[in-house]
Design an enzyme around this catalytic site. Sequence first.
Site, PDB file in Angstrom:
ATOM      1  N   HIS A   1      -1.531   0.390  -9.910  1.00  0.00           N
ATOM      2  CA  HIS A   1      -2.093  -0.623  -9.004  1.00  0.00           C
ATOM      3  C   HIS A   1      -2.502  -1.894  -9.763  1.00  0.00           C
ATOM      4  O   HIS A   1      -3.666  -2.301  -9.730  1.00  0.00           O
ATOM      5  CB  HIS A   1      -3.287  -0.041  -8.230  1.00  0.00           C
ATOM      6  CG  HIS A   1      -3.601  -0.784  -6.973  1.00  0.00           C
ATOM      7  ND1 HIS A   1      -3.860  -0.167  -5.777  1.00  0.00           N
ATOM      8  CD2 HIS A   1      -3.700  -2.109  -6.694  1.00  0.00           C
ATOM      9  CE1 HIS A   1      -4.115  -1.069  -4.840  1.00  0.00           C
ATOM     10  NE2 HIS A   1      -4.022  -2.271  -5.391  1.00  0.00           N
TER      11      HIS A   1
ATOM     12  N   ARG B   1       0.852  -1.195   0.000  1.00  0.00           N
ATOM     13  CA  ARG B   1       0.000   0.000   0.000  1.00  0.00           C
ATOM     14  C   ARG B   1       0.888   1.247   0.000  1.00  0.00           C
ATOM     15  O   ARG B   1       1.919   1.300   0.666  1.00  0.00           O
ATOM     16  CB  ARG B   1      -0.908   0.018   1.225  1.00  0.00           C
ATOM     17  CG  ARG B   1      -2.142  -0.864   1.096  1.00  0.00           C
ATOM     18  CD  ARG B   1      -3.126  -0.346   0.048  1.00  0.00           C
ATOM     19  NE  ARG B   1      -4.322  -1.157  -0.057  1.00  0.00           N
ATOM     20  CZ  ARG B   1      -4.499  -2.187  -0.893  1.00  0.00           C
ATOM     21  NH1 ARG B   1      -3.525  -2.540  -1.713  1.00  0.00           N
ATOM     22  NH2 ARG B   1      -5.631  -2.850  -0.912  1.00  0.00           N
TER      23      ARG B   1
END
Length: 332
Positions: free
Chosen positions: A296, A248
Site C-alpha cells: 500500500h 482498494r
Amino acid sequence: MQCRGESLQWNSGCQHPQRCPLRALKLLFYSRSGQSSRWIEALHQALPGAEIRLYGEATSDWQADYALLWQPPPELLRSQRRLRGIFNLGAGVDALLANPGLPEEVPIYKLRDAGMAAWMLDYIRYGLLHFGRDMDRYREQQRLRCWQPREIGHRAQWPVGVLGLGALGSEIAAALSVEGYSVSGWSRTPKSIPGVDCYAGETTLAPFLSRCRVLVSILPATVDTRHLLNLERLQRLPEGAVVISCGRGEVLDSQALLALLDSHHLRGALLDVFEQEPLPTDSPLYDNERLIITPHISAPTPIEGAIEQIVEGIGRLESGAPLPAVDRQRGY
Ligand code: NDP
Ligand code: OXD
C-alpha cells in the site's frame, strides 16, 4: 485563503490578527500511519494561532472544531461532540465510513489529489514498463541463463483501461494518453477527458474490459465495487492481459485472479492494495511469481499538499462557502 481582516486569518503575514475570530480554532489530529510530529509542525506553520492537539494529548473535556484524521480509533470520534467537519487525511474514506464511532451528522471531507496522483502515476508507469518491456520474461530468462532479445512493442499497442475517473484516475488517464498509450476509462457517470475514450455505467463494463491489455483499478471500496473484478469480468480481458490494482483491494477477487494466472489467461499483476492489510503472511498471493506485491505505497499522502487543501477547506467552511462533502450513501 486571503485574509479579510474581520473574517479570516490564515497566514502569519496577516495584518489583522487580533480581529480574526478564527485564531481560536481548535483542531484535533490523529493519523495511524505515523509522522504525527511532522504533520503537527506543518499545521502550526500553516495555521499560526490555531490550537492544534494530537489525540492522546487532548483531555477528554477538550472539544475540537475540526478533526484531521486517518483511521482513528472509535473512541476518538465518540469523545468529540462538537465537530463541524472531519477531514480524512487520504482519498479513500472506506475505513472512516466503517468506523463504529463515526457520528452521523458531521460532514466528511476527503483529499482530492493533493499530490497523490503524481505518486500513483509513477507506480503505474513502473507496472507498464515492467510488463511492456518484458521485464517479467527477462527475469525468467535470467533464471534459465537464457540470452534472447525480444521485440519492443510500441506503447500504442498497450491499450490501458483505467477503472475510476475521479481525482486520481482522470489525471492519470490523461497523463498516460499524453505519454503515447491508448487509454480508455470507466466511471459511474459520464466523463470527458482529452485523449481518453470514456465509458460510463455497468452496461459498458464488458466492452471496456475487452479492449484493455492493461487494466488499472483506481476505484474506491464501496458496496457497489466489492468484487467488481470477479472471475467473469476478469475473463473478459484479452488473453495475456495485466492487472494493476492501486485503488482498494476489495474491488478485486484475488481467488479469481489466481485462477486466471494459473490458466495463463492473465500474464501478471502489480498489486498495491488488498482486502486484508497487512496481507497475511500465509496468503497464496505471496507465492505467485507472476505477481508483484507492494504494501500500500503507491500514493502516500503528501503532507504539504494535504495541509494546503485542508486549510483552504476550513477557510471556505468558516466563511460560509460551499465545500463538497463525501456522499456517505454512495460510499466515496
Ligand atoms: P474519487 O472519489 O475522486 O473517484 C472515484 C472514482 O470511482 C469516480 O470516477 C467514480 O465515478 C468511480 N466509481 C465509484 N464507484 C463506481 C461504480 N460503482 N462504478 C463505476 N465507477 C465508480 O477518488 P480518488 O480518485 O481520489 O481515489 C480513488 C481511490 O484510490 C480512493 O477511494 C482510494 O481507495 C484509492 N487510493 C489508494 C491509494 C494507495 O496508496 N494505494 C492512495 C490514494 C487513494 P464518478 O466520478 O462517476 O462518481
Ligand atoms: C488513500 C490511501 O486513500 O492512502 O489516500 O489509500
